[in-house]
Design a protein around this motif. Structure first.
Motif, PDB file in Angstrom:
ATOM      1  N   GLN A 322       0.823  -1.215   0.000  1.00  0.00           N
ATOM      2  CA  GLN A 322       0.000   0.000   0.000  1.00  0.00           C
ATOM      3  C   GLN A 322       0.854   1.261   0.000  1.00  0.00           C
ATOM      4  O   GLN A 322       0.568   2.214  -0.732  1.00  0.00           O
ATOM      5  CB  GLN A 322      -0.926  -0.021   1.222  1.00  0.00           C
ATOM      6  N   ILE A 323       1.916   1.264   0.792  1.00  0.00           N
ATOM      7  CA  ILE A 323       2.821   2.420   0.823  1.00  0.00           C
ATOM      8  C   ILE A 323       3.483   2.605  -0.540  1.00  0.00           C
ATOM      9  O   ILE A 323       3.620   3.725  -1.040  1.00  0.00           O
ATOM     10  CB  ILE A 323       3.892   2.236   1.924  1.00  0.00           C
ATOM     11  N   GLY A 324       3.886   1.482  -1.152  1.00  0.00           N
ATOM     12  CA  GLY A 324       4.521   1.554  -2.461  1.00  0.00           C
ATOM     13  C   GLY A 324       3.600   2.104  -3.533  1.00  0.00           C
ATOM     14  O   GLY A 324       4.002   2.935  -4.357  1.00  0.00           O
ATOM     15  N   LEU A 325       2.347   1.662  -3.524  1.00  0.00           N
ATOM     16  CA  LEU A 325       1.388   2.131  -4.534  1.00  0.00           C
ATOM     17  C   LEU A 325       1.075   3.613  -4.350  1.00  0.00           C
ATOM     18  O   LEU A 325       1.056   4.386  -5.319  1.00  0.00           O
ATOM     19  CB  LEU A 325       0.101   1.305  -4.441  1.00  0.00           C
ATOM     20  N   LEU A 326       0.818   4.008  -3.108  1.00  0.00           N
ATOM     21  CA  LEU A 326       0.510   5.414  -2.844  1.00  0.00           C
ATOM     22  C   LEU A 326       1.740   6.287  -3.100  1.00  0.00           C
ATOM     23  O   LEU A 326       1.647   7.382  -3.666  1.00  0.00           O
ATOM     24  CB  LEU A 326       0.029   5.576  -1.399  1.00  0.00           C
ATOM     25  N   GLY A 327       2.906   5.759  -2.689  1.00  0.00           N
ATOM     26  CA  GLY A 327       4.138   6.509  -2.897  1.00  0.00           C
ATOM     27  C   GLY A 327       4.474   6.692  -4.360  1.00  0.00           C
ATOM     28  O   GLY A 327       5.047   7.713  -4.753  1.00  0.00           O
ATOM     29  N   ALA A 328       4.132   5.707  -5.192  1.00  0.00           N
ATOM     30  CA  ALA A 328       4.394   5.815  -6.628  1.00  0.00           C
ATOM     31  C   ALA A 328       3.430   6.787  -7.311  1.00  0.00           C
ATOM     32  O   ALA A 328       3.748   7.358  -8.359  1.00  0.00           O
ATOM     33  CB  ALA A 328       4.292   4.439  -7.280  1.00  0.00           C
ATOM     34  N   ALA A 329       2.245   6.954  -6.734  1.00  0.00           N
ATOM     35  CA  ALA A 329       1.268   7.873  -7.327  1.00  0.00           C
ATOM     36  C   ALA A 329       1.694   9.328  -7.143  1.00  0.00           C
ATOM     37  O   ALA A 329       1.430  10.175  -8.017  1.00  0.00           O
ATOM     38  CB  ALA A 329      -0.103   7.637  -6.688  1.00  0.00           C
ATOM     39  N   ILE A 330       2.353   9.636  -6.031  1.00  0.00           N
ATOM     40  CA  ILE A 330       2.728  11.028  -5.744  1.00  0.00           C
ATOM     41  C   ILE A 330       3.714  11.600  -6.760  1.00  0.00           C
ATOM     42  O   ILE A 330       3.499  12.714  -7.273  1.00  0.00           O
ATOM     43  CB  ILE A 330       3.275  11.138  -4.299  1.00  0.00           C
ATOM     44  N   PRO A 331       4.815  10.901  -7.116  1.00  0.00           N
ATOM     45  CA  PRO A 331       5.704  11.431  -8.151  1.00  0.00           C
ATOM     46  C   PRO A 331       4.996  11.650  -9.490  1.00  0.00           C
ATOM     47  O   PRO A 331       5.285  12.615 -10.199  1.00  0.00           O
ATOM     48  CB  PRO A 331       6.790  10.351  -8.276  1.00  0.00           C
TER      49      PRO A 331
END
Length: 471
Positions: A322-331
């Protein structure tokens, strides 16, 4: 004197550890061999068109047909492996059977008959691609993927296996992308140069598979230790008919989430692999900048691999995803707001690569969790078929990725002959480079909020163990 008894070790969840250091490195070698095969196929379009002289349209059609058939074989081979005999050793025996054919066909890929006519050459292209990917690769990769599931019950050890395999797969991609063109050019740049290069890769793949098999045939699996403790032989799970097994998987919501996860992330990964060149050429005006972006991304990847294990250990499997998916959306969101700033493009690419590395380490772990759920719900693990069907999602995703990319370019009226991009071309590039990953990662984040299997697994395993004791 007798053999020294191996010390019994347990992870933080109280699950017995069974992996040794050499097991991880042998596993790494097996994945490295598979990665070399897969990434070598990615270089073939250039070889076929520029070294053999085949028409790009014909090559594209042959590769598309091969990819479609290839995707279908995963489920079939998975069911075939589940029906095969040999206990735990059967997962490695496929690697031994296919090691020599893999090496032979790798060399054959580059021996395309140039003087026999276009139709014969294209038929040869299709045949060798099918042999390497749809048959040999699948027959090795499907049971090898299942090893992670049956080798150990420890989520910690599965995560470590996932890390070693991710490094092996990524390392293979780096080797092929960095050395292929310079080495073949150094050897003369001709078809014969590529054949020599293919021979070297073939020998490396053969040795890696044999080493992995040699270690695997001596390995003890979690079920072996359980059988020893209960003083009984390891039982072979009764195979389930294909139609019935597929129905079970389709009713497993967690398996469906992972299938969707693999499918969608494979689409975006395939698009991302090609998007950088278009972005550098048409948005920044210099396609050589791809090398700069790639180098920065590679550095971020090394750091990502180095800290993946601590991250997964701290947050657990589900939260890491979940952190990876959300973190990838921000960039991606930042790129949408500032699409023409090169510094922003490089930094967001670095951050995105870094954030998503732990996710690469968890594909096998997530699949293993769905297999445990199968055993709890149906009394059947469906090990190889579960993994094979997940592989189907990845292969279909990679194929659809090229279709999505072509679709964006077509809608934008892409014209490679222009000196500068039109407005519609620029927005089509923004679409698949920035907007698509933003939307996809957000959608997958919300889908994964329904993945609560990790917290339920300990109790499910207790119930499965209790059922076995009652028998």
């Amino acid at each position: 004197m007798g053999k020294k008894k191996q010390e019994v070790r347990y992870d933080a969840d109280g699950v017995r550890r069974v992996m040794r250091k050499r097991d991880y490195f042998a596993d790494f070698g097996g994945q490295l061999g598979l990665g070399l095969m897969a990434n070598l196929v990615g270089q073939l379009t250039y070889f076929y068109t520029d070294k053999v002289g085949l028409a790009v349209g014909g090559v594209g059609i042959m590769m598309m047909i091969a990819k479609i058939i290839d995707a279908l074989t995963d489920v079939i081979v998975g069911n075939m492996v589940d029906h095969s005999k040999g206990g735990n050793k059967k997962y490695y025996s496929w690697m031994l059977r296919m090691a020599v054919p893999a090496a032979v066909v790798i060399v054959m890929m580059f021996t395309v008959p140039k003087g026999a006519g276009s139709a014969v050459s294209l038929a040869y292209v299709l045949l060798t691609n099918l042999l390497l990917t749809a048959v040999i690769y699948t027959m090795i990769a499907t049971p090898f993927g299942a090893v992670m599931i049956v080798r150990t019950n420890s989520l910690s050890e599965r995560s470590s296996m996932g890390l070693f395999r991710a490094v092996g797969n990524y390392g293979a991609g780096m080797v092929i992308s960095i050395v292929t063109i310079p080495v073949t050019n150094m050897l003369g740049g001709t078809q014969n140069a590529w054949i020599k290069y293919g021979f070297v890769i073939a020998v490396a793949v053969l040795l890696l598979f044999l080493i992995c098999y040699a270690n695997g045939r001596k390995a003890k699996f979690a079920s072996d230790f359980e059988a020893e403790e209960q003083q009984m032989e390891t039982e072979e799970e009764e195979a389930v008919p294909f139609k019935e097994a597929l129905g079970m998987l389709l009713r497993n919501k967690y398996w469906m989430i992972i299938l969707l996860f693999n499918l969608i992330t494979s689409i975006t990964s395939a698009v991302a692999a090609s998007s950088g060149t278009y972005y550098a050429k048409w948005i920044f005006g210099n396609d050589n900048l791809v090398a700069v972006v790639g180098t920065v991304g590679m550095l971020a990847t090394f750091v990502g691999f180095a800290i993946s294990k601590p991250i997964i250990s701290k947050f657990g499997v589900t939260k890491t995803v979940q952190i990876g998916l959300l973190g990838a959306a921000i960039p991606s969101l930042i790129r949408c707001l500032m699409p023409t700033n090169f510094t922003v493009y490089v930094v967001t690419g670095l951050v995105s690569s870094f954030i998503q590395i732990p996710l690469m380490c968890l594909y096998g772990v997530l699949t293993a969790m769905t297999v445990d759920y199968n055993e709890w719900k149906y009394g059947k693990k469906l090990v190889a078929m579960s993994g094979g069907a997940i592989g189907f999602g990845s292969k279909v995703g990679n194929g659809l990725g090229s279709v999505v990319l072509a679709g964006f370019l077509a809608v934008g009226g892409y014209n490679a002959a222009l000196e500068s991009a039109t407005t519609s071309m620029r927005y089509s590039i923004y679409g698949f480079s920035n907007y698509l990953p933003l939307i996809v990662n957000l959608v997958m984040f919300f889908i994964f909020t329904r993945f609560d299997l990790e917290a339920k697994l300990p109790k499910m395993r207790e119930e499965v163990a209790a059922r076995k004791e009652e028998k």
